[in-house]
Scaffold this motif. Structure first.
Motif, PDB file in Angstrom:
ATOM      1  N   MET A 110       1.182  -5.667   4.645  1.00 28.12           N
ATOM      2  CA  MET A 110       0.100  -5.439   5.621  1.00 28.12           C
ATOM      3  C   MET A 110      -1.261  -5.364   4.921  1.00 28.12           C
ATOM      4  SD  MET A 110       1.165  -5.559   8.628  1.00 28.12           S
ATOM      5  CE  MET A 110       2.661  -6.505   8.349  1.00 28.12           C
TER       6      MET A 110
ATOM      7  N   THR B 162      -0.647   4.083  10.889  1.00 29.27           N
ATOM      8  CA  THR B 162      -0.240   3.334   9.694  1.00 29.27           C
ATOM      9  C   THR B 162      -1.355   2.391   9.259  1.00 29.27           C
ATOM     10  OG1 THR B 162       2.089   3.462  10.330  1.00 29.27           O
ATOM     11  CG2 THR B 162       1.510   1.752   8.755  1.00 29.27           C
ATOM     12  N   THR B 163      -2.002   1.767  10.238  1.00 29.03           N
ATOM     13  CA  THR B 163      -3.142   0.894   9.925  1.00 29.03           C
ATOM     14  C   THR B 163      -4.230   1.688   9.211  1.00 29.03           C
ATOM     15  OG1 THR B 163      -2.675  -0.499  11.853  1.00 29.03           O
ATOM     16  CG2 THR B 163      -4.899  -0.628  10.935  1.00 29.03           C
TER      17      THR B 163
ATOM     18  N   ARG C 233      -2.353  -8.714   3.842  1.00 28.47           N
ATOM     19  CA  ARG C 233      -2.828  -9.456   5.016  1.00 28.47           C
ATOM     20  C   ARG C 233      -4.261  -9.041   5.393  1.00 28.47           C
ATOM     21  NH1 ARG C 233       0.893  -9.594  10.456  1.00 28.47           N
ATOM     22  NH2 ARG C 233      -0.755  -9.849  11.986  1.00 28.47           N
TER      23      ARG C 233
ATOM     24  N   VAL D  67      -5.254  -7.046  14.210  1.00 27.35           N
ATOM     25  CA  VAL D  67      -4.087  -6.828  15.061  1.00 27.35           C
ATOM     26  C   VAL D  67      -2.856  -6.888  14.160  1.00 27.35           C
ATOM     27  CG1 VAL D  67      -2.817  -7.596  17.088  1.00 27.35           C
ATOM     28  CG2 VAL D  67      -5.298  -7.917  16.978  1.00 27.35           C
ATOM     29  N   LEU D  68      -2.374  -5.712  13.782  1.00 16.94           N
ATOM     30  CA  LEU D  68      -1.245  -5.634  12.863  1.00 16.94           C
ATOM     31  C   LEU D  68      -0.031  -5.066  13.592  1.00 16.94           C
ATOM     32  CD1 LEU D  68      -3.159  -4.054   9.828  1.00 16.94           C
ATOM     33  CD2 LEU D  68      -2.625  -6.464  10.171  1.00 16.94           C
ATOM     34  N   PRO D  69       1.163  -5.508  13.197  1.00 23.44           N
ATOM     35  CA  PRO D  69       2.383  -5.038  13.871  1.00 23.44           C
ATOM     36  C   PRO D  69       2.838  -3.662  13.387  1.00 23.44           C
ATOM     37  CG  PRO D  69       2.967  -6.575  12.150  1.00 23.44           C
ATOM     38  CD  PRO D  69       1.453  -6.502  12.159  1.00 23.44           C
ATOM     39  N   VAL D  70       1.890  -2.737  13.283  1.00 21.87           N
ATOM     40  CA  VAL D  70       2.201  -1.362  12.877  1.00 21.87           C
ATOM     41  C   VAL D  70       1.377  -0.415  13.745  1.00 21.87           C
ATOM     42  CG1 VAL D  70       2.844  -1.920  10.490  1.00 21.87           C
ATOM     43  CG2 VAL D  70       0.445  -1.506  11.043  1.00 21.87           C
ATOM     44  N   THR D  71       1.712   0.866  13.708  1.00 22.02           N
ATOM     45  CA  THR D  71       0.978   1.838  14.529  1.00 22.02           C
ATOM     46  C   THR D  71      -0.453   1.989  14.024  1.00 22.02           C
ATOM     47  OG1 THR D  71       1.581   3.704  13.123  1.00 22.02           O
ATOM     48  CG2 THR D  71       3.100   3.155  14.922  1.00 22.02           C
ATOM     49  N   LYS D  72      -1.277   2.582  14.875  1.00 14.97           N
ATOM     50  CA  LYS D  72      -2.672   2.772  14.508  1.00 14.97           C
ATOM     51  C   LYS D  72      -2.795   3.697  13.289  1.00 14.97           C
ATOM     52  CE  LYS D  72      -7.176   3.995  16.260  1.00 14.97           C
ATOM     53  NZ  LYS D  72      -7.951   4.773  17.210  1.00 14.97           N
TER      54      LYS D  72
END
Lengths: 114, 114
Positions: free
Chosen positions: A31, A59-60, A34, A52-57
């Motif tokens: 991530m 985690t972002t 990326r 727009v990442l496939p993880v929770t906010k």
């Protein structure tokens, strides 16, 4: 500087505090790699919400923090938005050619694995 | 292959199983970075016992294992010695220029920090 303003300033390592090991650790997560590729492709500051990442906010937020604390990105509040920019000048000065080699390797792997 | 011989063969990722993130994680530790620099400088295989690191033997073994499992080094038993070699061909094929950029950055940091 007022307390309110100080609380909005995020800590960053100075250029000479940046360590290669920390940079490599920061980039050892898919991530975070990326995020860095998107920042490099854009070439400008991007707000956290533009990713727009496939993880929770949360985690972002953690990933951006690791990137900031390792010296890979700079995070600055502009109004209510937290803006992120690659510290290319600092990284290129410390480790000439490394960032481009890393971005090239990431692009190559991405093309290979799809 | 006999069972006894098989037990002496250590698992390695194939070239196309090597991931950039894993390589960067492997190199994000100062001891592992040092091992890789020594292997690159030597250009040949070195036994684990030829490395004098300021960590315990079991920690040293762990570091070599992380390097092997990420695809950075190849470990082969030759008699009773476990020999270590950089997988330069594989890394250069997957990520042209990356290993040299990493080694250059490590040398530069080492020269700067002493």
């Amino acid at each position: 500087m007022t307390t309110a303003r100080a609380s909005r300033t995020l800590p960053h390592p100075a250029r000479d505090e940046i360590r290669l090991e920390g940079v490599l650790h920061a980039l050892s997560d898919p991530m975070r790699l990326r995020i860095v590729r998107e920042l490099a492709a854009d070439g400008d500051e991007l707000s956290c919400s533009q990713f727009v990442l496939p993880v929770t906010k949360s985690t972002t937020t953690h990933h951006f923090r690791v990137l900031r604390e390792s010296g890979v990105i700079r995070q600055i509040y502009r109004g209510t938005a937290k803006m992120n920019g690659l510290r290319r000048d600092d990284l290129d000065a410390l480790f000439p050619g490394l960032l481009d080699a890393l971005l090239g390797a990431a692009a190559r792997q991405s093309a290979r694995l799809g």
